[in-house]
Design a protein around this motif. Structure first.
Motif: not given
Length: 421
Positions: A254-264
């Motif tokens: 689920d984490y990796l499926a997020l775009p980078f700004p949301e992971r950040a």
């Protein structure tokens, strides 16, 4: 400061019940804090106010400043509380932390609702420039807010020059703080070397007053943007993270499926939850890289440990790593563990024992650790799993899994990942 203006400000930032609140006024004796005293005392009764003065023990003039503030409080019939620095470290951060600790302790001790400071627009600009030079993000660049929890800063919309004019017109005396010229402090160098050229350049664009007026709009938009980011961060954390006394967990896919700004944003939320410390860009890049590459275990700092296991990523601070394992105790005819939200009917005394998993436990001829691997029980959760064993042995009769009914009714609310499938 006109009482009508302050009344409207307090209505907007606290509400119509503000007259029933108690305010701690942080007063050094300087221009801004003296203006603060006169403004609040013109609007509220003395019983709603307390003046708090903190002596940094940095200058010979400190004694005179303390006496000046005490006399000001006496003239206004306002309660007075004083404190002084106890530490030996002389730095902007250390002095600020001690001062804020004192002010919050006074607020708690008196049962007051708010601490009020006299920070003005010049202070705000200085803070932003300091953070830009040192390096910051959106949260840092928005700097101080008019209200931050129990802290109020009503003067942020006024440049220092307007407070000086107000004091002059009303004949308010104040003390000059000569530590504001001490070049050992970064803020003072910013104030002397950067602010005057900016104000000089503003003369081509309507002058100093218009310059600070335009900054108000910039600061408001930064605050709106930061509020939007904060709310997005809270939602991401609530959606993707599970919090326990032992770790914070998130599903890697689920984490990796997020775009980078949301992971950040998600990683920053985790760090702030664990350490109350912002995540800098280098730490953010490393965290994202290590999780993306599947690194099994690493330390972001001496305090923050990260583990990946069975498709889950776990974040632990020092307190969580040292948290005691769940305990089991008898309550009437039940065995319970409050840490796990566990309750089960007690079985025959002396034949069976409820406890957590231990290395060497077996199910039949197979090690329970092997069963955990087969069933995808992540390593950080294994030591927390309740198991039913034959007394005096490591023979496991039962442990929680979706496809097996227990030997007795079991209630278990702890969020084990393999039970959430």
């Amino acid at each position: 400061m006109q009482a009508e203006w302050l009344n409207n400000w307090l209505l907007g930032h606290i509400g119509s019940d503000y007259p029933r609140r108690h305010f701690i006024l942080a007063v050094s004796g300087g221009l801004d804090s003296v203006a603060l005293c006169h403004s609040f005392s013109a609007l509220l009764p003395a019983t709603a106010l307390t003046i708090a003065h903190f002596d940094h023990r940095m200058r010979d003039a400190a004694k005179g400043e303390r006496q000046f503030v005490r006399m000001l409080a006496h003239q206004m019939n306002i309660g007075f509380v004083e404190g002084q620095r106890q530490g030996s470290v002389v730095s902007e951060n250390a002095l600020r932390e001690e001062r804020w600790a004192f002010l919050q302790e006074v607020r708690r001790a008196l049962g007051a609702h708010f601490v009020v400071t006299g920070h003005h627009a010049n202070d705000q600009l200085e803070t932003q420039l300091m953070r830009m030079i040192r390096g910051t993000g959106l949260t840092g660049i928005r700097a101080m807010q008019p209200r931050s929890g129990c802290v109020l800063r009503p003067f942020l919309c006024f440049p220092k020059s307007e407070l000086q004019e107000l004091a002059l017109n009303n004949g308010w005396g104040f003390r000059e703080d000569f530590s504001n010229t001490d070049d050992r402090f970064f803020r003072n160098r910013v104030r002397k070397e950067l602010i005057p050229p900016l104000e000089k350049l503003s003369e081509s664009f309507g002058g100093k007053g218009a310059f600070y007026q335009r900054l108000q709009g910039t600061w408001a938009e930064l605050a709106w943007a930061a509020q939007f980011v904060d709310e997005s961060q809270r939602k991401l954390f609530a959606t993707h993270c599970v919090v326990t006394p032992y770790w914070i967990r998130s599903k890697v896919s689920d984490y990796l499926a997020l775009p980078f700004p949301e992971r950040a944003l998600l990683l920053r939320a985790v760090r702030e939850k664990l350490d109350s410390v912002p995540l800098n860009r280098d730490e953010l890049a490393r965290l994202d890289r290590e999780i993306s590459e599947g690194t099994r275990e690493f330390w972001l700092s001496e305090k923050l440990r990260v583990i990946q296991s069975c498709g889950q990523v776990y974040f632990q601070n020092a307190l969580q790593r040292e948290a005691p394992l769940p305990l089991f105790e008898k309550q009437d005819n039940d065995t319970v563990s409050t840490q796990l939200g566990f309750r089960a009917k007690s079985l025959k005394e002396g034949e069976f024992l409820w406890r957590t998993f231990q290395a060497g436990d077996r199910v039949g001829s197979k090690k329970l650790k092997e069963v955990f691997l087969e069933r995808g029980v992540p390593q950080p959760e294994r030591s927390l799993l309740p198991v039913l064993t034959r007394a005096g042995s490591q023979e496991v009769v039962w442990f929680p899994r979706l496809d097996q009914v227990g030997p007795t009714k079991v209630e278990l609310s702890f969020p084990f990942s393999h039970l959430a499938h």
